[in-house]
Design a protein around this motif. Structure first.
Motif, short mmCIF file in Angstrom:
data_model
loop_
_atom_site.label_atom_id
_atom_site.label_comp_id
_atom_site.label_asym_id
_atom_site.label_seq_id
_atom_site.Cartn_x
_atom_site.Cartn_y
_atom_site.Cartn_z
N GLN A 67 -14.83 4.62 3.09
CA GLN A 67 -14.94 6.03 2.67
C GLN A 67 -15.64 6.15 1.32
N GLY A 68 -15.99 5.02 0.72
CA GLY A 68 -16.67 5.05 -0.58
C GLY A 68 -15.73 5.44 -1.72
N ILE A 69 -14.41 5.33 -1.50
CA ILE A 69 -13.44 5.74 -2.52
C ILE A 69 -13.29 4.67 -3.60
N VAL A 70 -13.55 3.41 -3.22
CA VAL A 70 -13.24 2.34 -4.16
C VAL A 70 -14.28 1.22 -4.09
N ASP A 71 -14.51 0.59 -5.26
CA ASP A 71 -15.44 -0.54 -5.33
C ASP A 71 -14.64 -1.82 -5.09
N PRO A 72 -14.95 -2.57 -4.02
CA PRO A 72 -14.13 -3.75 -3.69
C PRO A 72 -14.09 -4.79 -4.80
N GLU A 73 -15.11 -4.81 -5.67
CA GLU A 73 -15.16 -5.84 -6.72
C GLU A 73 -14.55 -5.36 -8.04
N SER A 74 -13.93 -4.18 -8.02
CA SER A 74 -13.47 -3.60 -9.30
C SER A 74 -12.27 -4.32 -9.92
N MET B 19 0.81 -1.23 0.00
CA MET B 19 0.00 0.00 0.00
C MET B 19 0.84 1.28 0.00
N ALA B 20 2.15 1.15 0.23
CA ALA B 20 3.04 2.31 0.13
C ALA B 20 2.88 2.99 -1.23
N THR B 21 2.68 2.20 -2.27
CA THR B 21 2.55 2.76 -3.62
C THR B 21 1.33 3.69 -3.69
N PHE B 22 0.25 3.26 -3.07
CA PHE B 22 -0.98 4.08 -3.06
C PHE B 22 -0.86 5.26 -2.10
N ASP C 109 0.02 -12.86 0.11
CA ASP C 109 0.17 -11.75 -0.84
C ASP C 109 -0.51 -10.49 -0.30
N PHE C 110 -0.18 -9.37 -0.96
CA PHE C 110 -0.77 -8.09 -0.57
C PHE C 110 -2.29 -8.14 -0.72
N VAL C 111 -2.96 -7.37 0.15
CA VAL C 111 -4.40 -7.13 -0.05
C VAL C 111 -4.48 -5.97 -1.05
N PRO C 112 -5.16 -6.17 -2.19
CA PRO C 112 -5.20 -5.09 -3.20
C PRO C 112 -5.85 -3.82 -2.63
N PHE C 113 -5.52 -2.68 -3.24
CA PHE C 113 -6.08 -1.40 -2.79
C PHE C 113 -7.60 -1.45 -2.73
N ASN C 114 -8.22 -2.06 -3.76
CA ASN C 114 -9.69 -2.06 -3.83
C ASN C 114 -10.33 -2.92 -2.74
N GLN C 115 -9.52 -3.68 -1.99
CA GLN C 115 -10.07 -4.49 -0.90
C GLN C 115 -9.75 -3.88 0.47
N GLN C 116 -9.10 -2.73 0.50
CA GLN C 116 -8.71 -2.12 1.78
C GLN C 116 -9.93 -1.48 2.43
N LYS C 117 -10.24 -1.96 3.64
CA LYS C 117 -11.47 -1.54 4.32
C LYS C 117 -11.53 -0.02 4.51
N VAL D 177 -9.29 -10.08 -10.74
CA VAL D 177 -8.08 -10.93 -10.83
C VAL D 177 -7.22 -10.72 -9.58
N ALA D 178 -7.00 -9.46 -9.24
CA ALA D 178 -6.18 -9.16 -8.05
C ALA D 178 -6.86 -9.70 -6.79
N ASN D 179 -8.19 -9.65 -6.75
CA ASN D 179 -8.89 -10.18 -5.58
C ASN D 179 -8.60 -11.68 -5.40
N ARG D 180 -8.62 -12.41 -6.51
CA ARG D 180 -8.36 -13.85 -6.42
C ARG D 180 -6.90 -14.11 -6.02
N ILE D 181 -5.98 -13.36 -6.62
CA ILE D 181 -4.56 -13.57 -6.29
C ILE D 181 -4.29 -13.15 -4.85
N GLY D 182 -4.82 -11.98 -4.48
CA GLY D 182 -4.61 -11.48 -3.12
C GLY D 182 -5.11 -12.46 -2.07
N ALA D 183 -6.17 -13.22 -2.41
CA ALA D 183 -6.76 -14.16 -1.44
C ALA D 183 -6.11 -15.55 -1.50
#
Ligand SMILES: Cc1ncc(COP(=O)(O)O)c(C=O)c1O
Length: 374
Positions: free
Chosen positions: A326-333, A84-87, A313-321, A336-342
């Protein structure tokens, strides 16, 4: 037996260089021969015109974003599967990071998904060369050029990786590296920015040290940061640089060993090396699939019981609670990253891992895979 995920390779050369810096009393971020030696050596290694030392990979990315003039209201496309440092680096500037999903094999930003995310506010793309495999830079640079966007390479995990014949960190506008203790080479904590632009180099060198004035030092020319690496750390870095080729070849043979050992395991996705890539395999990352999908926690627990450390693996940005709330991101967006992250985890990949340890890890990974498939 206990095999950790990583251990730095540090020995006599490091002791000599750091001892020398101490004897000379050159310990700060401004004074010292090792800062120059590490910077020029690293620039040469990356085949890039300029390299400037910093105190972390996170500050390297922040400095890059700031030096490109990115600020409030601007949008930056970022590979969602990353530290998440990148974000955070984008958020520090008040800009809006927009996650882009990953390629299923390389785990890097999918170039085919970039263009649809570009708006009139988009200023830059940050690619991440995840686990040492370079992102597919040609299509990314082509899109960036066409839309007049900057490209920052987060090469925190990929020192020495190549895209075609080019070193990572020398392709986009700015490259960012980390020297945290588990990285390919380390300074304990530390970072570097690389660029071929004289102007960006000058700006970054100024901002990273409080943007002092030239005629009157204390009449500052901008809002600067205090992001200096110390000469002590640079001494460690310069010593590590003498070993970098050896470390990379160790990583590559470790990867061939594991990949061969898991070649019959169809439910374990192993790292790839695309025809355009020279992968430095920072960490040997696997993704559980098929009958093993959804079983990562049990897989890691069983490995731990057998003395094999692993890391998810990292939790992708779109899965960060915090950002979903804050409504900034859609968790399902980014599916592919969701599957890899999990389902992804990395295995022991230390720079001084022994053959016996490698065999022990591989044998146990195969056994655990069979056990969990039942
Ligand atoms: C992809 C990536 N980006 C950025 C960073 C941040 O680097 P640092 O820990 O040196 O701040 C890291 C690692 O730690 C990383 O893996």
């Amino acid at each position: 037996m206990f095999v950790p995920v990583s251990k730095p390779l540090i020995g006599e050369i490091e002791e000599q260089y750091v001892g020398d810096a101490i004897r000379r009393k050159e310990i700060s971020g401004l004074v010292g021969t090792y800062l120059k030696e590490f910077e020029s050596g690293f620039a040469k290694f990356c085949k890039v015109k300029h390299a400037a030392t910093l105190n972390s990979g996170t500050t390297a990315i922040h400095l890059a974003v700031a030096a490109l003039g990115i600020g409030a209201g601007d949008e930056v496309l970022v590979s969602t599967l990353t530290n998440m440092a990148t974000f955070f680096a984008v958020l520090y500037q008040g800009a809006v990071p927009v996650p882009v999903d990953s390629e299923p094999e390389t785990l890097n930003i999918d170039p085919a998904l970039i263009e649809a995310k570009i708006t009139s506010k988009t200023k830059a793309i940050i690619v991440v060369h995840l686990y040492g495999h370079p992102a597919d830079m040609d299509p990314i640079m082509e899109i960036a050029r066409r839309h007049k966007l900057f490209v920052i390479e987060d090469a925190a995990e990929a020192h020495g990786a190549r895209y075609k014949d080019r070193m990572v960190g020398s392709i986009g506008d700015i490259g960012c590296f980390s020297f945290y203790s588990n990285k390919i080479i380390t300074t304990g904590e530390g970072g570097m920015v690389t660029t071929n632009s004289d102007e960006l180099d000058e700006r970054m060198r100024s901002i990273k040290n409080l943007a002092f004035g030239t005629d009157n030092k204390f009449m500052h020319v901008a809002v600067g940061f205090k992001y200096q690496m110390t000469n002590l750390q640079a001494a460690l870095g310069a010593a590590q640089l003498t070993r970098i080729e050896d470390i990379i070849s160790r990583k590559r043979s470790l990867a061939s060993f594991y990949t061969e050992a898991f070649s019959q395991e169809k439910d374990i996705q192993t790292p790839v090396e695309k025809p355009y890539a020279f992968n430095v395999y920072w960490m040997y990352n696997i993704v559980l699939r098929g009958a093993l999908e959804g079983k990562r926690a049990a897989f890691m627990e069983e490995l731990k019981k057998r003395g094999v450390e692993s890391r998810e693996d990292f939790v992708p940005f779109n899965q960060q609670k915090i950002f979903i709330d804050q409504g900034i991101v859609d968790p399902e967006s980014c599916p592919v990253a969701n599957r890899i992250g999990a389902n992804g985890l990395y295995l022991p990949s230390g720079n001084d891992i022994s053959e016996e340890e490698l065999e022990y890890v591989a044998k146990n990974v195969v056994e655990v895979a069979h056990l969990l498939k039942g």
